[in-house]
Motif scaffolding. Structure first.
Motif, PDB file in Angstrom:
ATOM      1  N   GLN A   1     -29.979  -6.377  47.364  1.00  0.00           N
ATOM      2  CA  GLN A   1     -29.439  -7.426  48.216  1.00  0.00           C
ATOM      3  C   GLN A   1     -29.895  -7.211  49.650  1.00  0.00           C
ATOM      4  N   ARG A   2     -30.371  -8.265  50.289  1.00  0.00           N
ATOM      5  CA  ARG A   2     -30.880  -8.147  51.659  1.00  0.00           C
ATOM      6  C   ARG A   2     -29.920  -8.695  52.696  1.00  0.00           C
ATOM      7  N   ARG A   3     -29.173  -9.727  52.351  1.00  0.00           N
ATOM      8  CA  ARG A   3     -28.257 -10.345  53.306  1.00  0.00           C
ATOM      9  C   ARG A   3     -26.834  -9.892  53.053  1.00  0.00           C
ATOM     10  N   GLY A   4     -26.007 -10.020  54.081  1.00  0.00           N
ATOM     11  CA  GLY A   4     -24.588  -9.741  53.921  1.00  0.00           C
ATOM     12  C   GLY A   4     -24.272  -8.290  53.649  1.00  0.00           C
ATOM     13  N   ARG A   5     -25.080  -7.397  54.206  1.00  0.00           N
ATOM     14  CA  ARG A   5     -24.860  -5.970  53.927  1.00  0.00           C
ATOM     15  C   ARG A   5     -23.458  -5.510  54.302  1.00  0.00           C
TER      16      ARG A   5
ATOM     17  N   GLU B   1     -20.898   1.257  42.788  1.00  0.00           N
ATOM     18  CA  GLU B   1     -19.667   1.685  42.120  1.00  0.00           C
ATOM     19  C   GLU B   1     -18.609   0.578  42.171  1.00  0.00           C
ATOM     20  N   GLU B   2     -18.532  -0.134  43.300  1.00  0.00           N
ATOM     21  CA  GLU B   2     -17.584  -1.243  43.422  1.00  0.00           C
ATOM     22  C   GLU B   2     -17.960  -2.400  42.497  1.00  0.00           C
ATOM     23  N   VAL B   3     -19.268  -2.694  42.406  1.00  0.00           N
ATOM     24  CA  VAL B   3     -19.733  -3.739  41.495  1.00  0.00           C
ATOM     25  C   VAL B   3     -19.358  -3.378  40.066  1.00  0.00           C
ATOM     26  N   ASP B   4     -19.611  -2.132  39.673  1.00  0.00           N
ATOM     27  CA  ASP B   4     -19.299  -1.677  38.320  1.00  0.00           C
ATOM     28  C   ASP B   4     -17.804  -1.807  38.021  1.00  0.00           C
TER      29      ASP B   4
ATOM     30  N   GLY C   1     -16.795 -11.100  44.897  1.00  0.00           N
ATOM     31  CA  GLY C   1     -17.529 -11.609  43.755  1.00  0.00           C
ATOM     32  C   GLY C   1     -18.887 -10.970  43.580  1.00  0.00           C
ATOM     33  N   VAL C   2     -19.476 -11.287  42.438  1.00  0.00           N
ATOM     34  CA  VAL C   2     -20.803 -10.787  42.084  1.00  0.00           C
ATOM     35  C   VAL C   2     -21.564 -11.927  41.418  1.00  0.00           C
ATOM     36  N   GLU C   3     -22.813 -12.126  41.839  1.00  0.00           N
ATOM     37  CA  GLU C   3     -23.707 -13.062  41.166  1.00  0.00           C
ATOM     38  C   GLU C   3     -24.819 -12.250  40.528  1.00  0.00           C
ATOM     39  N   LEU C   4     -25.073 -12.521  39.245  1.00  0.00           N
ATOM     40  CA  LEU C   4     -26.138 -11.843  38.505  1.00  0.00           C
ATOM     41  C   LEU C   4     -27.100 -12.916  38.009  1.00  0.00           C
TER      42      LEU C   4
ATOM     43  N   ALA D   1     -31.484  -9.579  39.507  1.00  0.00           N
ATOM     44  CA  ALA D   1     -30.954  -9.535  40.877  1.00  0.00           C
ATOM     45  C   ALA D   1     -29.435  -9.573  40.814  1.00  0.00           C
ATOM     46  N   ILE D   2     -28.809  -8.825  41.708  1.00  0.00           N
ATOM     47  CA  ILE D   2     -27.354  -8.808  41.843  1.00  0.00           C
ATOM     48  C   ILE D   2     -27.027  -9.004  43.314  1.00  0.00           C
ATOM     49  N   THR D   3     -26.161  -9.971  43.588  1.00  0.00           N
ATOM     50  CA  THR D   3     -25.655 -10.205  44.938  1.00  0.00           C
ATOM     51  C   THR D   3     -24.140 -10.070  44.874  1.00  0.00           C
ATOM     52  N   SER D   4     -23.559  -9.385  45.846  1.00  0.00           N
ATOM     53  CA  SER D   4     -22.110  -9.189  45.822  1.00  0.00           C
ATOM     54  C   SER D   4     -21.518  -9.430  47.202  1.00  0.00           C
TER      55      SER D   4
END
Length: 155
Positions: free
Chosen positions: A5-9, A16-19, A88-91, A143-146
């Motif tokens: 992920q490049r944006r919204g760091r 670990e939080e995504v998992d 949230g998470v987008e996959l 790709a995963i964005t969270s």
């Protein structure tokens, strides 16, 4: 391996939080592409095995037909009511069809873990019950964005 992920760091979740988030949540929204190119979004329960998202879909659904024609998909799992609670998470990636279609419970080692996870999470059972109408889709994300807006309140 999923794209970084490049944006919204500032608000992105750690791996670990995504998992933990994907392990705990139950419902996702699956976006597919219709034959005419229009998006189609539907809700579905899922299981997360730490690497892939497993979707147990009705094989006579619009979603299934669209993925058979074009296996690209995006999945969003999110929660929160107030702005500062949104997470949230987008996959995104390509659906893989795993096991027999429809699933009747024939031995399939590849489905041992996701079926156990799905049955426990969604039905409180140790074994999957098969109805002969559903089958498995695996999304190993490209790709995963969270996001976790609760992090905005942190100094």
């Amino acid at each position: 391996m999923a794209e970084t992920q490049r944006r919204g760091r500032r608000i992105m979740m750690t791996p670990e939080e995504v998992d933990a988030f994907l392990t705990a949540e139950r419902t996702c929204r699956v976006a597919t592409v219709s034959a005419d190119g229009a998006p189609h979004v539907s809700a579905l329960w899922f299981a997360w095995d730490g690497t892939s998202l497993w979707l147990y879909s009705i094989t006579r659904s619009r979603r299934w037909a669209e993925l058979r024609r074009d296996p690209r998909l995006a999945v969003v799992v999110d929660t929160g009511e107030d702005y500062g609670e949104l997470r949230g998470v987008e996959l995104t990636g390509t659906a893989e069809f795993v096991g027999e279609i429809p699933r009747t419970g024939a031995p399939c080692r590849e489905l041992d873990v996701p079926e156990r996870l799905f049955a426990r999470k969604n039905f409180g059972l140790d074994e999957m019950v098969h109805d002969g109408r559903h089958a498995w889709l695996r999304l190993t994300p490209e790709a995963i964005t969270s996001w976790d807006f609760r992090k905005l309140a942190q100094p």
